[in-house]
Each structure stands twice: as C-alpha cells, then as structure tokens.
Motif scaffolding. Sequence first.
Motif, mmCIF file in Angstrom:
data_model
loop_
_atom_site.group_PDB
_atom_site.id
_atom_site.type_symbol
_atom_site.label_atom_id
_atom_site.label_comp_id
_atom_site.label_asym_id
_atom_site.label_seq_id
_atom_site.Cartn_x
_atom_site.Cartn_y
_atom_site.Cartn_z
ATOM 1 N N CYS A 108 0.841 -1.201 0.000
ATOM 2 C CA CYS A 108 0.000 0.000 0.000
ATOM 3 C C CYS A 108 0.880 1.256 0.000
ATOM 4 O O CYS A 108 1.637 1.488 0.943
ATOM 5 C CB CYS A 108 -0.922 0.013 1.221
ATOM 6 N N SER A 164 -1.802 2.528 4.477
ATOM 7 C CA SER A 164 -3.096 2.645 5.139
ATOM 8 C C SER A 164 -3.762 1.290 5.412
ATOM 9 O O SER A 164 -4.968 1.242 5.634
ATOM 10 C CB SER A 164 -4.023 3.570 4.348
ATOM 11 N N ILE A 165 -2.982 0.221 5.378
ATOM 12 C CA ILE A 165 -3.547 -1.081 5.740
ATOM 13 C C ILE A 165 -2.768 -1.631 6.936
ATOM 14 O O ILE A 165 -1.544 -1.578 6.968
ATOM 15 C CB ILE A 165 -3.438 -2.112 4.593
ATOM 16 N N CYS A 217 -6.365 6.048 2.411
ATOM 17 C CA CYS A 217 -6.464 5.209 1.216
ATOM 18 C C CYS A 217 -6.914 6.056 0.038
ATOM 19 O O CYS A 217 -7.939 6.727 0.104
ATOM 20 C CB CYS A 217 -7.471 4.087 1.460
ATOM 21 N N LYS A 218 -6.130 6.034 -1.040
ATOM 22 C CA LYS A 218 -6.494 6.850 -2.208
ATOM 23 C C LYS A 218 -7.170 6.044 -3.304
ATOM 24 O O LYS A 218 -7.400 6.551 -4.403
ATOM 25 C CB LYS A 218 -5.274 7.595 -2.745
ATOM 26 N N GLY A 219 -7.416 4.764 -3.035
ATOM 27 C CA GLY A 219 -8.188 3.945 -3.978
ATOM 28 C C GLY A 219 -7.432 3.472 -5.197
ATOM 29 O O GLY A 219 -8.034 3.255 -6.246
ATOM 30 N N CYS A 220 -6.130 3.285 -5.063
ATOM 31 C CA CYS A 220 -5.315 2.909 -6.228
ATOM 32 C C CYS A 220 -5.557 1.465 -6.680
ATOM 33 O O CYS A 220 -5.313 1.125 -7.831
ATOM 34 C CB CYS A 220 -3.835 3.105 -5.918
ATOM 35 N N GLY A 221 -5.991 0.599 -5.759
ATOM 36 C CA GLY A 221 -6.297 -0.785 -6.127
ATOM 37 C C GLY A 221 -5.130 -1.754 -6.063
ATOM 38 O O GLY A 221 -5.288 -2.929 -6.400
ATOM 39 N N CYS A 231 -3.677 -3.048 -3.498
ATOM 40 C CA CYS A 231 -3.958 -4.091 -2.496
ATOM 41 C C CYS A 231 -4.828 -5.194 -3.091
ATOM 42 O O CYS A 231 -4.595 -6.386 -2.848
ATOM 43 C CB CYS A 231 -4.630 -3.485 -1.269
#
Length: 87
Positions: free
Chosen positions: A42, A46-47, A67-71, A73
Amino acid sequence: MEHGAIIKHNPKKASFTGDWRYMHPEVDKEKCIGCGNCVPFCPEASIELKEYKKGEKPKADIDYDYCKGCGVCSTVCPVKAIIMRKK
Ligand code: SF4
Ligand code: SF4
C-alpha cells in the motif's frame, strides 16, 4: 559534499489522501487469510492487520482517511479478498 536531510514521517501532519478516492477497497473478512501481503504494497501505508475476534488471525483493515483507492492491495491479494467498488 552536501548531505541530505532525513525528515521523520509524521502521519498526524500528512494530508488526507482519502479525499482523492474514486474507487474504494472493501475487505471480505471471510476470505481474508491475514497473510499481510497487501500491507507493504500500500503506497499510503493505510492497511494494517487487526484482530476482529479474539483468538482468530488478524485481518486486513483499511484506513479510509489515507487510502487513495489505487487498487494495488486488490491486485496483490492472493485470495482476492479485496474488491474495488465505486465510492
Ligand atoms: S486502494 Fe491503494 S491506497 Fe487504498 S488501501 Fe489499497 S493499496 Fe492502499
Ligand atoms: S493480502 Fe488479502 S488475504 Fe492477505 S491480509 Fe491482505 S486482504 Fe487479507
């Protein structure tokens, strides 16, 4: 020779990158095996693994403030326990 400065990261002063998010990751706690593979990948750190039930293996928990939602993870999870959904 000039030396560089190492500035200690202070998460309390970090900007809330979660504001950028268009997609958000959702962890399926039933599927998550707590392997921790997603944690170092990440980019927003943020995990973390969190114990949801006493005696059970910790599962992935996402801090949506950062978390910016990059995917990423979702891509690296070996059991596909993280699904990306629209915000
Ligand atoms: S979507 Fe990106 S920023 Fe958010 S938790 Fe996953 S890897 Fe981290
Ligand atoms: S990589 Fe997948 S299975 Fe492993 S801790 Fe993260 S969400 Fe759970």
